[in-house]
Design a protein around this motif. Structure first.
Motif, PDB file in Angstrom:
ATOM      1  N   LEU A 148       3.798  19.687  22.963  1.00  0.00           N
ATOM      2  CA  LEU A 148       2.438  18.766  22.319  1.00  0.00           C
ATOM      3  C   LEU A 148       2.111  19.589  20.915  1.00  0.00           C
ATOM      4  CD1 LEU A 148       0.679  18.490  25.645  1.00  0.00           C
ATOM      5  CD2 LEU A 148       2.012  16.742  24.461  1.00  0.00           C
ATOM      6  N   LEU A 149       1.947  18.855  19.965  1.00  0.00           N
ATOM      7  CA  LEU A 149       1.735  19.511  18.690  1.00  0.00           C
ATOM      8  C   LEU A 149       0.417  18.702  18.324  1.00  0.00           C
ATOM      9  CD1 LEU A 149       2.404  21.212  16.363  1.00  0.00           C
ATOM     10  CD2 LEU A 149       3.601  19.347  15.310  1.00  0.00           C
ATOM     11  N   PHE A 150      -0.579  19.998  18.182  1.00  0.00           N
ATOM     12  CA  PHE A 150      -1.871  19.450  17.868  1.00  0.00           C
ATOM     13  C   PHE A 150      -2.004  19.145  16.277  1.00  0.00           C
ATOM     14  CE2 PHE A 150      -2.908  20.847  22.141  1.00  0.00           C
ATOM     15  CZ  PHE A 150      -4.003  20.205  22.317  1.00  0.00           C
ATOM     16  N   PHE A 151      -2.694  17.827  16.054  1.00  0.00           N
ATOM     17  CA  PHE A 151      -2.684  17.802  14.498  1.00  0.00           C
ATOM     18  C   PHE A 151      -3.319  18.826  13.712  1.00  0.00           C
ATOM     19  CE2 PHE A 151      -2.897  13.066  16.359  1.00  0.00           C
ATOM     20  CZ  PHE A 151      -1.521  13.398  16.570  1.00  0.00           C
ATOM     21  N   ASP A 152      -4.360  19.302  14.041  1.00  0.00           N
ATOM     22  CA  ASP A 152      -5.069  20.214  13.183  1.00  0.00           C
ATOM     23  C   ASP A 152      -4.093  21.528  13.000  1.00  0.00           C
ATOM     24  OD1 ASP A 152      -7.178  18.513  13.037  1.00  0.00           O
ATOM     25  OD2 ASP A 152      -8.481  19.347  14.756  1.00  0.00           O
ATOM     26  N   HIS A 153      -3.202  21.726  13.601  1.00  0.00           N
ATOM     27  CA  HIS A 153      -2.327  22.977  13.352  1.00  0.00           C
ATOM     28  C   HIS A 153      -1.214  22.889  12.416  1.00  0.00           C
ATOM     29  CE1 HIS A 153      -3.853  24.753  17.717  1.00  0.00           C
ATOM     30  NE2 HIS A 153      -4.706  24.526  16.760  1.00  0.00           N
TER      31      HIS A 153
END
Length: 239
Positions: free
Chosen positions: A140-145
Motif C-alpha cells: 500500500l503506497l500513500f500518495f502523500d509519501h
C-alpha cells in the motif's frame, strides 16, 4: 471531481445544437467535450467518452433522448426540448432538469448548478493510497509519501517510486497509463515518457525543464525534462 463539469451535447437540429454549445461555453462551470447531431454517432463513441454530464434533446430520429439517458449508467442528464409532455418521463430517469426551448443562459446555469451540487454530494471520499505490485510483494503506497516515479533502467516495464524519506520502491510491471489512473490528477502529473511527479516537488520550471526540491546524488536540485507531449497537461494542473 474536476472544477469543471465535462459535458456532452446531443441535438439532431444543428441550429439548436450550435446555440446550446454557445450558451454552455459562456458558463465557467462547463467544459464541452463534444457535441453530436446524431444519436447513432454518440452511441458509437460512448465507450470512449469521458464526461460528467449530458445535455440532450428528447425527440430525435433513431433513438430519443429518454432512451439514450437510460444507457448512460447513472450519469446526470439535463433535457432540452420544445415539448412539455415529456416532463414526467424525464424525471422517471432521474433527470437533473427539464428545459423548454428556447433555452436561456440563466435557466441553463441554474440546471448546471443543480448538476454540480448533485455530483459533489455523490462524490466518494478521496482515496489516500493505492495498492501496487512491488519487488517485495503487494504494498500500500500513500500518495502523500510519493515524490516522483521514474522508469527502471533495467526493465522499462517496472517503475521506481521515490518516497519522501529518500527510500525507493520498485513497482513491478506497471505502465504510466495505469499509474495515471491510480494517482489523483490534482496532485500528480506525468512530465515526460519516463517520469511522473508529485506537484509538491516543483521548485520552479521553464519551457522544457522542471527544477525540483529533491537533491540528486551530487547534492544539487534534481532537474527533470518537461516534454512537449505533456506540457499542456502539466500547465493546466499547476494553475
Amino acid at each position: 471531481m474536476n472544477t469543471k463539469l465535462r459535458c456532452l451535447l446531443i441535438d439532431d437540429e444543428l441550429p439548436g445544437l450550435k446555440m446550446l454549445r454557445m450558451l454552455c461555453e459562456q458558463l465557467p462551470e462547463l467544459e464541452v467535450v463534444k457535441a453530436f447531431d446524431d444519436p447513432a454517432l454518440f452511441l458509437a463513441e460512448l465507450p470512449s467518452l469521458n464526461f460528467d454530464l449530458c445535455i440532450l434533446d428528447i425527440e430525435m430520429p433513431g433513438m430519443n433522448g429518454l432512451a439514450l439517458a437510460q444507457l448512460l449508467k447513472g450519469k446526470p442528464v439535463i433535457f432540452t426540448t420544445a415539448y412539455r409532455q415529456y416532463a414526467v418521463d424525464a424525471f422517471d430517469v432521474d433527470a437533473i432538469d427539464y428545459l423548454i426551448k428556447p433555452v436561456s443562459k440563466e435557466r441553463l446555469h441554474a440546471a448546471v448548478t443543480k448538476a454540480f451540487k448533485q455530483l459533489r454530494k455523490n462524490e466518494p471520499t478521496a482515496r489516500k493510497f493505492a495498492q501496487f505490485n512491488a519487488d517485495k510483494g503487494r504494498i500500500l503506497l500513500f500518495f502523500d509519501h510519493l515524490r516522483y516515479v521514474s522508469t527502471s533502467e533495467t526493465d522499462s516495464r517496472d517503475k521506481i517510486a521515490h518516497l519522501a524519506d529518500g527510500k525507493r520502491v520498485l513497482l513491478k510491471n506497471i505502465t504510466f497509463e495505469a499509474l495515471n489512473q491510480l494517482l489523483p490528477e490534482e496532485k500528480f502529473c506525468q512530465v515526460n515518457k519516463r517520469e511522473l511527479i508529485s506537484l509538491t516537488i516543483i521548485q520552479y520550471f521553464t519551457y522544457d525543464e522542471i527544477v525540483t526540491n529533491i537533491l540528486d546524488p551530487s547534492g544539487k536540485p534534481l532537474h527533470l525534462t518537461l516534454s512537449d507531449v505533456f506540457r499542456n497537461t502539466f500547465l493546466s494542473r499547476i494553475k
